[in-house]
Write a protein that holds these residues in place. Structure first.
Motif: not given
Length: 424
Positions: A371-372, A19-24
């Motif tokens: 968050i990965a 959903n376009g969230k920045p990758l953590v």
């Protein structure tokens, strides 16, 4: 703390995810992201220098061979080894199997008298620890079965630290090999290497160290550690996949029989017999992962340019933030040392068991937040079993990880119980 601008070296960290969230990205214990220096080194090799190593007299073959050996030198420098003490392997698992299989081959009579020092059989013992990754457990189980040796292990205490109370009994005059992790991939606990090596030396046992979670995060000097062998992987230390390395004392590598046989590793071949080259070539039969070696060398140079002392300091600060953040959350169990978020014998790994919720479900909620993390048993089933759980959710950091990443993780983790209707 390392500068956040260092993240600019890692192209993948700029992407967005769900959903376009920045990758953590907090799954560096599984595999690290790659800086441009590594990506460019591989690309440059393929674009300008690709040739067969050790198999030609033309310019490209010379250049490829030179880059291949220069990378070996860079990796050796990173861990304080001599150039000829680094053997390329497919990965760290293959490197550990190389040692175990070599001992097995010596025990079967392969390698002649120079390999006799490695022979084991019934009455001998192999010792590991309860904290091992499967890669440093299963090969030793197989070697014990193959040779008739007995497998023993050092237990961990309730905090995930090795329990050395019975060390003198577990590592004794019958012990041929002591294999142990430098840093647990589940708890982040740093093993007491000096005590373990001293005991092994006292009884004449070989030491085999799993350095997968230490080489990327801590200053490592194999001469100071005084181990006989150490395996580590490229992809966890910012390098390419498909390659790892084995450190071994030169005199041991020159006597250990290979476990993969073929061209490039041999000295003289007749229809009846074969003799092998000295290390490291005797362990590098067949076509080699040359571009990957070049990339691993670039990763070693990148880490050395940052400075491993600075990497360790960064790791310590993040470890305190991670562990402290999880410890403050209700309904969460931090596997390993608890109540000492600033412990000096841990790196920035936090494996969490959330009451009443499966790790895969926890991971899905975190993934939805961008968050990965890693979920499951992390190839450490015995250690999870020791803690009374089948799996966990693990966050792990690297040089590009920031305090904001850690805060995003703990904030998202705090929402998990309510998401599933579990009262924390």
């Amino acid at each position: 703390m390392l500068s956040s601008s260092l993240r600019d070296d890692f192209p993948l960290l700029t992407r967005t995810v769900r959903n376009g969230k920045p990758l953590v990205y907090l799954d560096s214990g599984a595999t690290a992201q790659k800086p441009r220096a590594v990506i460019d080194a591989e690309r440059d090799f393929y674009e300008h220098h690709n040739g067969a190593v050790g198999r030609g007299a033309h310019l490209l073959a010379e250049e490829a061979s030179g880059l291949f050996e220069a990378a070996r030198g860079d990796v050796a420098t990173l861990v304080g080894a001599q150039h000829e003490e680094i053997v390329w392997a497919e990965n760290a698992t293959a490197a550990l199997n190389l040692v175990a299989s070599g001992i097995g081959n010596a025990s079967a009579g392969i390698g002649g008298e120079e390999a006799a020092r490695f022979r084991i059989g019934p009455g001998d013992e192999i010792c590991v620890t309860e904290a091992e990754h499967h890669a440093n457990l299963v090969p030793w189980q197989a070697l014990a079965t193959r040779t008739g040796a007995t497998l023993r292990w050092i237990p961990v205490d309730d905090h995930g630290r090795l329990d050395l109370d019975d060390l003198d009994e577990l590592v004794n005059e019958r012990t041929a090999v002591l294999a142990f992790t430098h840093v647990s991939n589940l708890t982040g606990v740093i093993s007491p290497v000096a005590a373990l090596v001293a005991r092994a030396k006292a009884v004449g046992a070989l030491t085999v160290l799993d350095g997968c979670q230490s080489v990327p995060h801590l200053p490592v000097d194999v001469a100071a550690l005084d181990v006989d062998f150490m395996a580590f992987s490229s992809h966890k230390m910012l390098g390419p996949t498909g390659i790892g390395a084995l450190y071994g004392r030169k005199e041991l590598l020159d006597a250990l029989p290979p476990s993969v046989f073929g061209g490039g590793a041999v000295k003289v071949v007749t229809m009846e017999t074969t003799s092998w080259l000295d290390a490291p070539m005797r362990f590098e039969a067949g076509s080699q992962p040359v571009a990957q070696a070049v990339g691993m060398g670039a990763a070693a140079r990148y880490l050395m340019e940052i400075g491993m002392d600075r990497v360790e300091a960064h790791e310590r600060e993040l470890a305190a933030l991670l562990r402290g953040g999880v410890a403050d959350l209700p309904g969460m169990r931090l596997l390993g040392p608890e109540g000492d978020a600033d412990a000096r014998d841990v790196i920035a790994i936090a494996a969490v068991s959330v009451d009443g919720i499966h790790p895969h479900d926890v991971g899905q909620v975190l993934d939805d937040a961008g968050i990965a993390v890693r979920v499951g048993h992390h190839c450490a089933q015995p250690l999870h079993r020791r803690f009374g759980v089948t799996g966990s959710t693990r966050a792990s950091a690297h040089v590009y990880t920031t305090p904001d990443d850690v805060r995003a993780f703990t904030e998202a983790l705090a929402t998990v119980p309510a998401f599933f209707g579990v009262k924390a």
